[in-house]
Design an enzyme around this catalytic site. Structure first.
Site, PDB file in Angstrom:
ATOM      1  N   ARG A 125      43.832  37.647  34.643  1.00  0.00           N
ATOM      2  CA  ARG A 125      42.380  37.667  34.814  1.00  0.00           C
ATOM      3  C   ARG A 125      41.750  38.542  33.740  1.00  0.00           C
ATOM      4  NH1 ARG A 125      40.565  36.792  41.122  1.00  0.00           N
ATOM      5  NH2 ARG A 125      41.176  34.605  41.096  1.00  0.00           N
ATOM      6  N   GLN A 130      39.236  33.140  31.499  1.00  0.00           N
ATOM      7  CA  GLN A 130      38.440  32.749  32.671  1.00  0.00           C
ATOM      8  C   GLN A 130      38.324  31.242  32.823  1.00  0.00           C
ATOM      9  OE1 GLN A 130      34.714  34.834  32.240  1.00  0.00           O
ATOM     10  NE2 GLN A 130      35.467  36.652  33.303  1.00  0.00           N
ATOM     11  N   ASP A 133      41.391  29.611  34.680  1.00  0.00           N
ATOM     12  CA  ASP A 133      41.774  30.210  35.963  1.00  0.00           C
ATOM     13  C   ASP A 133      41.644  29.216  37.118  1.00  0.00           C
ATOM     14  OD1 ASP A 133      42.229  31.779  38.161  1.00  0.00           O
ATOM     15  OD2 ASP A 133      40.723  33.295  37.676  1.00  0.00           O
ATOM     16  N   SER A 136      40.359  30.713  40.613  1.00  0.00           N
ATOM     17  CA  SER A 136      38.916  30.891  40.764  1.00  0.00           C
ATOM     18  C   SER A 136      38.207  29.563  40.966  1.00  0.00           C
ATOM     19  CB  SER A 136      38.345  31.614  39.537  1.00  0.00           C
ATOM     20  OG  SER A 136      38.781  32.949  39.486  1.00  0.00           O
ATOM     21  N   TYR A 233      42.314  41.861  42.048  1.00  0.00           N
ATOM     22  CA  TYR A 233      42.747  41.501  43.390  1.00  0.00           C
ATOM     23  C   TYR A 233      42.736  42.738  44.285  1.00  0.00           C
ATOM     24  CZ  TYR A 233      44.513  37.131  41.398  1.00  0.00           C
ATOM     25  OH  TYR A 233      44.619  35.924  40.768  1.00  0.00           O
TER      26      TYR A 233
END
Length: 377
Positions: A125, A130, A133, A136, A233
């Site tokens: 991350r 991004q 991902d 997400s 996280y």
């Protein structure tokens, strides 16, 4: 460079790892794309659409023959890749921490078969990753769908309604866990007109909750409540914090109509957030949606793949929630895969060449060995 896209075989899986949009983009890079017949049908992408985008359609054996990269949503059984050449890249969500044959045992199988397995859920991350991902992109849709599932089970309206026959009070919704899924759940419940509150072990999320117009519910003045883990996280909570949170939540949850839980800790069972005793304090007709049900569940008594009722409260435990929005979730997943491979595409070599930072993070197996430090430590 041949890229193969397989039809998913996992039970209930409706997504597909490439769409006609990404097939065109791969073709523009100079890749040949082969799609297994019917791979996208469950996600509303037909074979004709893939052919129009430049893909070839065929059997699994034909699709795999000569493939350099295999794209998937969930990792296939190693036996299903018997027609692939040694050294082929498998790029998918591989669930390396999963239990039984769907977890580490399957990773070992990839190593034994000479497959270079790249786990997209291990994507670091960091800012430049991004757009790659998958956690997400899929969690975003799962958070949205969780609210719709709650609304479908809830026997009342979400917004306040002023009518000639009287006023209907707004539903009260509580989101536990404010990651990507939780934030989307907050936003969606707000759009539907609910009074929304939320909590998380990470104090930094308080401003995010407020920015969406919801009320933050946080334990105050307890040491060690930051809960910030690596990569954004959450980590496991201290005993002191768990006790204080349980007391706070018990009083709050009894007043809620809808509760959505989203808390997950990578590589570990989902933390228990709601006990049977707390469920018993909720009024009949209330709904709880447990988005962590496949990892052991945040809610005592939730059952993966089922909607159960306890103390008059409906507990929703749908599996693979993102797949319940298969068209959009496939589109986002497919873009994640394209963004990953295209970022490292070497025009001279005609293939992607990974760097150490991201390559070492996602690579599970290579040259017949398990090589990822998260699995070796």
């Amino acid at each position: 460079m041949k890229i193969a896209v397989l039809r998913e075989t996992a039970s209930g899986e409706r997504r597909v790892a490439a769409t006609p949009e990404t097939v065109k983009k791969f073709a523009a890079l100079g890749a040949q794309v082969a799609v297994e017949q019917g791979a996208g049908v469950a996600a509303s992408y037909d074979d004709a659409g893939y052919e129009a985008a430049g893909a070839t359609i065929g059997t699994r054996a034909a699709t795999l023959k000569g493939a350099d990269i295999v794209l998937g949503i969930q990792g296939p059984d190693p036996a299903d890749l018997k027609d692939a050449a040694k050294g082929v890249w498998l790029v998918a969500g591989l669930n390396p921490f999963g239990a039984g044959e769907n977890g580490r045992a399957r990773v070992d199988g990839y190593a034994a078969a000479g497959i270079e397995a790249l786990a997209m859920e291990f994507m670091p991350r960091i800012t430049r990753a991004q757009s790659m991902d998958i956690l997400s992109s899929q969690a975003n849709l799962a958070g949205y769908k969780a609210v719709l599932d709650a609304a479908a089970e809830y026997g009342r309206a979400f917004p306040m309604m002023m009518t000639a026959a009287g006023t209907v009070s707004a539903a009260k919704a509580f989101v536990m866990g404010v990651g990507v899924a939780g934030l989307q759940a907050i936003a969606t419940a707000r759009r539907l007109g609910a009074q929304v509150s939320a909590t998380d072990v990470r104090s930094a999320t308080k401003e995010q909750i407020q920015s969406l117009g919801a009320k933050p519910i946080f334990v105050e003045n307890v040491a060690g409540i930051e809960g910030e883990g690596s990569g954004g996280y959450a980590t496991e909570m201290s005993e002191e914090y768990q006790k204080a949170q349980a007391e706070l939540v018990s009083g709050h949850i009894a007043k809620q109509d809808i509760v959505i839980t989203t808390a997950l800790i990578p590589g570990r069972p989902a933390p228990r957030l709601i006990s049977d005793a707390q469920i018993a304090t909720m009024r009949p007709g209330s709904v709880i949606v447990d988005l962590a049900v496949e990892s052991g569940g945040n809610v005592e008594g939730s059952v993966a793949g089922e909607v159960v009722e306890k103390h008059g409260v409906r507990i929703v435990g749908h599996k693979n929630v993102a797949s319940r929005l298969a068209t959009d979730s496939s589109a986002l997943f497919a873009r994640n895969l394209y963004n990953f491979l295209s970022t490292f595409w070497d025009k001279e070599a005609g293939k992607p060449v990974l760097d150490e930072e991201i390559g070492d993070a996602v690579r599970l197996t290579k040259d017949g060995q398990v090589v990822n430090q998260r699995l070796l430590g």
